[in-house]
Design a protein around this motif. Structure first.
Motif, PDB file in Angstrom:
ATOM      1  N   ARG A 560       0.759  -1.095  -0.061  1.00 41.40           N
ATOM      2  CA  ARG A 560       0.014   0.008   0.055  1.00 41.40           C
ATOM      3  C   ARG A 560       0.784   1.173  -0.114  1.00 41.40           C
ATOM      4  N   ASN A 561       1.843   1.166   1.042  1.00 47.47           N
ATOM      5  CA  ASN A 561       2.832   2.383   0.734  1.00 47.47           C
ATOM      6  C   ASN A 561       3.495   2.586  -0.488  1.00 47.47           C
ATOM      7  N   ALA A 562       3.994   1.425  -1.072  1.00 51.90           N
ATOM      8  CA  ALA A 562       4.802   1.663  -2.224  1.00 51.90           C
ATOM      9  C   ALA A 562       3.722   2.142  -3.448  1.00 51.90           C
ATOM     10  N   GLU A 564       0.936   3.985  -2.843  1.00 50.41           N
ATOM     11  CA  GLU A 564       0.695   5.280  -2.509  1.00 50.41           C
ATOM     12  C   GLU A 564       2.005   6.500  -3.100  1.00 50.41           C
ATOM     13  N   ALA A 565       3.190   5.791  -2.721  1.00 51.74           N
ATOM     14  CA  ALA A 565       4.395   6.875  -3.147  1.00 51.74           C
ATOM     15  C   ALA A 565       4.505   6.877  -4.611  1.00 51.74           C
ATOM     16  N   MET A 566       3.769   5.850  -5.372  1.00 54.45           N
ATOM     17  CA  MET A 566       3.836   6.124  -6.762  1.00 54.45           C
ATOM     18  C   MET A 566       2.714   6.876  -7.405  1.00 54.45           C
ATOM     19  N   ILE A 592       9.448  -3.126  -4.132  1.00 49.86           N
ATOM     20  CA  ILE A 592      10.295  -2.332  -4.950  1.00 49.86           C
ATOM     21  C   ILE A 592       9.043  -1.318  -5.511  1.00 49.86           C
ATOM     22  N   ASP A 593       9.263  -0.066  -5.251  1.00 51.66           N
ATOM     23  CA  ASP A 593       8.478   0.812  -6.076  1.00 51.66           C
ATOM     24  C   ASP A 593       9.508   1.754  -6.570  1.00 51.66           C
ATOM     25  N   GLN A 594       8.935   2.435  -7.619  1.00 53.11           N
ATOM     26  CA  GLN A 594       9.669   3.628  -8.256  1.00 53.11           C
ATOM     27  C   GLN A 594       8.936   5.031  -8.093  1.00 53.11           C
ATOM     28  N   GLY A 595       8.788   5.217  -6.676  1.00 52.62           N
ATOM     29  CA  GLY A 595       7.921   6.445  -6.361  1.00 52.62           C
ATOM     30  C   GLY A 595       8.726   7.671  -5.977  1.00 52.62           C
ATOM     31  N   HIS A 596       8.214   8.372  -4.844  1.00 53.22           N
ATOM     32  CA  HIS A 596       9.206   9.673  -4.713  1.00 53.22           C
ATOM     33  C   HIS A 596      10.405   9.306  -3.701  1.00 53.22           C
ATOM     34  N   GLY A 597      10.580   8.194  -3.254  1.00 52.09           N
ATOM     35  CA  GLY A 597      11.789   7.940  -2.427  1.00 52.09           C
ATOM     36  C   GLY A 597      11.465   8.414  -1.028  1.00 52.09           C
ATOM     37  N   ARG A 605      12.594   8.736  11.169  1.00 53.66           N
ATOM     38  CA  ARG A 605      11.582   8.562  11.962  1.00 53.66           C
ATOM     39  C   ARG A 605      10.578   7.522  11.424  1.00 53.66           C
ATOM     40  N   LEU A 606      10.952   6.925  10.392  1.00 50.57           N
ATOM     41  CA  LEU A 606      10.171   6.022   9.536  1.00 50.57           C
ATOM     42  C   LEU A 606       9.252   5.066  10.353  1.00 50.57           C
ATOM     43  N   PHE A 607      10.044   4.386  11.200  1.00 47.98           N
ATOM     44  CA  PHE A 607       9.529   3.525  11.899  1.00 47.98           C
ATOM     45  C   PHE A 607       8.913   3.492  13.312  1.00 47.98           C
ATOM     46  N   PHE A 610       3.097   6.377  14.563  1.00 51.90           N
ATOM     47  CA  PHE A 610       2.129   7.663  14.284  1.00 51.90           C
ATOM     48  C   PHE A 610       2.954   8.781  13.543  1.00 51.90           C
ATOM     49  N   PHE A 611       4.054   8.250  12.930  1.00 50.74           N
ATOM     50  CA  PHE A 611       4.701   9.210  11.987  1.00 50.74           C
ATOM     51  C   PHE A 611       4.364   8.764  10.639  1.00 50.74           C
ATOM     52  N   SER A 612       3.864  10.080  10.200  1.00 55.87           N
ATOM     53  CA  SER A 612       3.139   9.652   8.642  1.00 55.87           C
ATOM     54  C   SER A 612       3.435  11.279   7.909  1.00 55.87           C
ATOM     55  N   THR A 613       3.818  10.965   6.682  1.00 55.55           N
ATOM     56  CA  THR A 613       3.563  12.308   5.851  1.00 55.55           C
ATOM     57  C   THR A 613       2.360  12.455   5.047  1.00 55.55           C
ATOM     58  N   LYS A 614       1.401  11.817   5.240  1.00 54.22           N
ATOM     59  CA  LYS A 614       0.185  11.847   4.425  1.00 54.22           C
ATOM     60  C   LYS A 614      -0.787  12.467   5.232  1.00 54.22           C
ATOM     61  N   ALA A 615      -1.537  13.282   4.637  1.00 54.94           N
ATOM     62  CA  ALA A 615      -2.612  13.893   5.403  1.00 54.94           C
ATOM     63  C   ALA A 615      -3.601  13.128   5.996  1.00 54.94           C
ATOM     64  N   GLY A 617      -2.841   9.886   6.705  1.00 59.30           N
ATOM     65  CA  GLY A 617      -1.980   8.678   7.272  1.00 59.30           C
ATOM     66  C   GLY A 617      -2.090   8.550   8.913  1.00 59.30           C
ATOM     67  N   MET A 618      -2.161   7.080   9.238  1.00 55.30           N
ATOM     68  CA  MET A 618      -2.013   7.044  10.667  1.00 55.30           C
ATOM     69  C   MET A 618      -0.635   6.749  11.051  1.00 55.30           C
ATOM     70  N   GLY A 619       0.239   6.568  10.412  1.00 53.66           N
ATOM     71  CA  GLY A 619       1.594   6.670  10.963  1.00 53.66           C
ATOM     72  C   GLY A 619       2.058   5.087  11.457  1.00 53.66           C
ATOM     73  N   MET A 620       1.082   4.292  11.585  1.00 52.33           N
ATOM     74  CA  MET A 620       1.238   2.935  12.425  1.00 52.33           C
ATOM     75  C   MET A 620       1.753   1.542  11.571  1.00 52.33           C
ATOM     76  N   GLY A 621       1.514   1.913  10.140  1.00 50.85           N
ATOM     77  CA  GLY A 621       1.937   0.625   9.364  1.00 50.85           C
ATOM     78  C   GLY A 621       3.347   0.136   9.502  1.00 50.85           C
ATOM     79  N   LEU A 622       4.191   1.139   9.487  1.00 48.89           N
ATOM     80  CA  LEU A 622       5.613   0.396   9.415  1.00 48.89           C
ATOM     81  C   LEU A 622       6.185  -0.047  10.626  1.00 48.89           C
ATOM     82  N   SER A 623       5.794   0.816  11.760  1.00 50.21           N
ATOM     83  CA  SER A 623       5.952   0.365  13.007  1.00 50.21           C
ATOM     84  C   SER A 623       5.344  -1.032  13.385  1.00 50.21           C
TER      85      SER A 623
HETATM   86  P1  ADP Z   1       1.244   5.843   6.710  1.00 49.00           P
HETATM   87  O1  ADP Z   1       1.272   5.056   5.466  1.00 49.00           O
HETATM   88  O2  ADP Z   1      -0.157   5.858   7.398  1.00 49.00           O
HETATM   89  O3  ADP Z   1       1.684   7.291   6.837  1.00 49.00           O
HETATM   90  P2  ADP Z   1       3.484   4.221   7.429  1.00 49.00           P
HETATM   91  O4  ADP Z   1       4.134   4.046   8.782  1.00 49.00           O
HETATM   92  O5  ADP Z   1       3.083   3.066   6.853  1.00 49.00           O
HETATM   93  O6  ADP Z   1       2.316   5.165   7.914  1.00 49.00           O
HETATM   94  O7  ADP Z   1       4.280   5.061   6.805  1.00 49.00           O
HETATM   95  C1  ADP Z   1       5.232   6.135   7.387  1.00 49.00           C
HETATM   96  C2  ADP Z   1       5.702   7.230   6.424  1.00 49.00           C
HETATM   97  O8  ADP Z   1       6.770   6.452   5.744  1.00 49.00           O
HETATM   98  C3  ADP Z   1       4.884   7.372   5.168  1.00 49.00           C
HETATM   99  O9  ADP Z   1       3.947   8.635   5.718  1.00 49.00           O
HETATM  100  C4  ADP Z   1       5.631   7.929   4.411  1.00 49.00           C
HETATM  101  O10 ADP Z   1       5.951   9.439   4.271  1.00 49.00           O
HETATM  102  C5  ADP Z   1       6.798   6.993   4.295  1.00 49.00           C
HETATM  103  N1  ADP Z   1       7.119   5.821   3.377  1.00 49.00           N
HETATM  104  C6  ADP Z   1       6.542   4.641   3.876  1.00 49.00           C
HETATM  105  N2  ADP Z   1       6.802   3.748   2.609  1.00 49.00           N
HETATM  106  C7  ADP Z   1       7.168   4.721   1.765  1.00 49.00           C
HETATM  107  C8  ADP Z   1       7.727   4.286   0.459  1.00 49.00           C
HETATM  108  N3  ADP Z   1       7.529   3.076  -0.202  1.00 49.00           N
HETATM  109  N4  ADP Z   1       8.181   5.231  -0.449  1.00 49.00           N
HETATM  110  C9  ADP Z   1       8.086   6.444   0.084  1.00 49.00           C
HETATM  111  N5  ADP Z   1       8.004   6.808   1.403  1.00 49.00           N
HETATM  112  C10 ADP Z   1       7.539   5.941   2.084  1.00 49.00           C
END
Ligand code: ADP
Length: 656
Positions: A560-562, A564-566, A592-597, A605-607, A610-615, A617-623
């Motif tokens: 899902r993250n991948a 959304e990044a694209m 593997i995605d070819q998104g914004h990186g 703070r990726l992991f 509740f860290f998220s760059t999305k409007a 976003g919950m920020g729980m996924g990667l954690s």
């Molecule tokens: P959420 O998706 O709810 O924001 P995540 O914990 O899944 O929460 O992700 C945290 C942040 O990590 C995202 O807001 C995004 O900025 C960044 N991120 C995660 N996966 C990717 C990816 N494949 N490419 C770029 N940024 C990513």
């Protein structure tokens, strides 16, 4: 083993007073040591002087005895003079001279002093010497035997003394019996050789002139001298003795010398002993401190300590151990297995481990449970190591026991919270998915609706026209409706499975099958953003032991993250790749995605929860993903995609 530690205050005199007594004693001892030889010399000196006096007295007595013996002989002779014939008297005189070599001459003098009979070898004839004449007169006047003053027969000759015994016949003076003494011979005859050996003896007159001298062993030294007046009727001489011995030396003999040497040795060893004691006291103090430190340390420890001997008997426990098992040390120390704190359910386990310990094989670290006296079970972590004495011999085992109840509780709590998090995250994901689901289910539902409507229309028209309806006309529409209904059902079922809250269940999971299972869901998301999916999964990929649901969620999150990044890149670049491989005994899966990186600030703070760059976003996924992967003993990381975009990769231990 409770180490007995008495706090009895060391019993010693306070402060400097402690040193005063021994110091005074040592000084006294030294003083006595110095005084001793001096005193010995003094005593010896006194003793010699006294001895000399006694000996001198003895010599005086001997001289007197000799003189009085001769006086008696003359007195006896005087009584026989009238009766005896002259040859007989001559013989008696000769005998006297023979008996006493000190006698030079014995004479019988007439009333006018003329010689009547004479004895003695070199008796000079003629008149009496002046001192002798005086004595003769005095003897006649006093009616008693008299000695003359010493005189010399010829100049430089020997000193002589005459004794005159006056003779009376019926009150008339008839002459005298006279004996001439050679003083030198008198000394030679009367002084015993052993006395002469040690002393020079001389006779001196009133003017201290030496009259006669005997010095067998040489002249005296003037150290020990004694004078003894030799008072004889008519004359006064003095007997002088002078020992040939000198002053006694300070360390006169071996005895005193060895006593001094021994005493000095004693002092030296006393000093050594003192030093030794001081060192020992210091060491004892240090030891006491160390013991106190150790005891304090043992008492403050929260880790239980237990020592066992080679037979498995408990030899020592610390307070923490007693607290863990809820038993006093008396009920533990000296006891052999089975121990009071062994829980019945783990008895076999303990027995087995104890047998191994007896055989010398100790498990260095293991978890088990202890049963407290009140029946409560305590989970413990035990570390065990051999107990080795100073000679390097093993005497037993030392174990440290950690009460891990709190850790276990915390772990369980964390697990529960994790479960809740998983559930809420799943629900959050589902919130999003459900809106897409609604949109997506519209398609099959609309299709079903239009197929069934079409079929109904056909049926209606046939009924109106009364013509028989060919089933082959209806079949395609119904078949399509059925396919669409199945697809809708599949989507709903997988979502239902996903949302169900449950305990993690490990099973053998094949990544290929896993991706296939959630393929529909991934596609659902991908198609919304016009993303193409490529999966490269080798057929011979080993399985992993994991909770299937959790792995599904990880993959769903990552994809899902991948996706959304694209969403903002050119459509031809929107490719999502899922690649699996085997790497060093691990199964690795890359999304593997070819998104914004990922910018460095975001990467930090990726992991974080509740860290998220999305409007939205919950920020729980990667954690959650990282927790889930680590729960399975794996790792999750990310890196930049060389073709632009990001690679998320997780690896799990493979199962043969
Ligand atoms: P959420 O998706 O709810 O924001 P995540 O914990 O899944 O929460 O992700 C945290 C942040 O990590 C995202 O807001 C995004 O900025 C960044 N991120 C995660 N996966 C990717 C990816 N494949 N490419 C770029 N940024 C990513």
């Amino acid at each position: 083993m409770k180490i007995p530690f008495t706090h009895a205050a060391p019993h010693h005199l306070g402060g400097p007073l402690r040193f005063v007594l021994p110091a005074v004693l040592v000084l006294l001892f030294l003083a006595v040591l110095l005084w001793l030889p001096w005193q010995a010399r003094e005593m010896e000196s006194n003793e010699r002087q006294e001895q000399l006096i006694a000996d001198t007295l003895w010599v005086e007595q001997a001289v007197r005895f000799e003189l009085s013996r001769n006086e008696d002989a003359l007195a006896t002779l005087s009584k026989d003079l009238a009766a005896a014939a002259p040859p007989a008297i001559q013989a008696r005189i000769a005998q006297m001279l023979n008996n006493g070599h000190e006698l030079r001459r014995v004479r019988w003098l007439g009333a006018a002093g003329q010689p009547r009979l004479e004895g003695g070898a070199e008796a000079p004839p003629g008149a009496l010497a002046a001192p002798s004449q005086n004595a003769w007169e005095l003897a006649r006047a006093t009616y008693k035997g008299r000695y003359s003053e010493p005189y010399q027969a010829s100049p430089g000759g020997r000193a002589l003394v005459d004794y005159h015994l006056p003779l009376f016949d019926g009150g008339a003076f008839t002459g005298s019996l006279s004996a001439t003494y050679d003083l030198k011979n008198l000394l030679d005859e009367t002084v015993p050789w052993w006395f002469a050996q040690d002393n020079a003896i001389s006779l001196i007159d009133r003017d201290d002139k030496v009259l006669a001298k005997r010095a067998a062993a040489g002249p005296g030294r003037g150290v020990y001298t004694h004078k003894r007046p030799l008072d004889l009727p008519g004359t006064a001489m003095v007997l002088v003795t002078d020992s040939v011995k000198g002053t006694p030396r300070l360390l006169p003999n071996l005895l005193v010398g060895s006593v001094v040497a021994l005493a000095l040795g004693l002092l030296a060893s006393l000093a050594a002993l003192w030093r030794h004691i001081a060192r020992r006291l210091a060491a004892e103090g240090a030891l006491r401190q160390q013991m106190a430190f150790r005891t304090a340390m043992e008492n403050s420890l929260v880790t239980g300590l237990r020592a066992r001997d080679l037979e498995g008997r408990v030899t020592y426990v610390n307070p923490a151990f007693c607290q863990i098992v809820g038993l006093p040390p008396e009920e533990l120390v000296g006891k052999a297995p089975p121990m009071a704190y062994w829980a019945p359910e783990a008895m076999a386990d303990y027995q087995q481990r104890f047998a191994a310990v007896l055989a010398g094989h100790v498990t260095p670290q293991f978890e088990t449970i202890f049963q407290r006296a009140d029946g409560v079970r305590v989970p413990v972590l035990i570390f065990e190591a051999p107990l080795v004495d100073s000679d390097g011999r093993q005497t037993g085992w030392m174990g440290s026991i950690l009460d891990i109840s709190e850790r276990k509780n915390a772990e369980q709590l964390a697990r529960q919270q994790q479960e809740k998090l998983h559930a809420s995250a799943r629900l959050a994901t589902m919130g999003e998915i459900s809106s897409m689901l609604a949109h997506e289910l519209n398609q099959p539902l609309a299709a079903i609706s239009s197929y069934t409507t079409g079929a109904l229309n056909l049926l209606g028209r046939a009924a109106e026209s009364g013509a028989a309806l060919d089933p082959a006309v209806l079949r395609p529409a119904l078949e399509q409706a059925s396919v669409q209904a199945r697809r809708a059902g599949q989507i709903i079922r997988s979502v239902h499975e996903f949302v169900k809250q449950r305990e993690p269940q490990r099973q053998l999971v094949h990544i290929g099958a896993l991706v296939d299972g959630i393929g529909a869901l991934i596609e659902l998301q991908a198609s919304k953003h016009f993303v193409a999916i490529q999966t490269i999964i080798p057929a011979a990929l080993p399985a992993v032991s994991a909770d299937r649901m959790m792995l599904e969620q990880v993959l769903l999150n990552l994809t899902r993250n991948a996706i959304e990044a694209m969403q903002d890149v050119a459509p031809q670049r929107r490719i999502l790749r899922i690649v699996a491989s085997v790497d060093a005994g691990q199964v690795a899966v890359s999304v593997i995605d070819q998104g914004h990186g990922i910018a460095p600030a975001v990467a930090e703070r990726l992991f974080s929860p509740f860290f998220s760059t999305k409007a939205e976003g919950m920020g729980m996924g990667l954690s959650i993903c990282r927790t889930a992967i680590e729960f399975h003993g794996g790792t999750l990381g990310h890196s930049a995609n060389p073709d632009g975009g990001t690679i998320f990769r997780f690896a799990l231990p493979s199962q043969p």
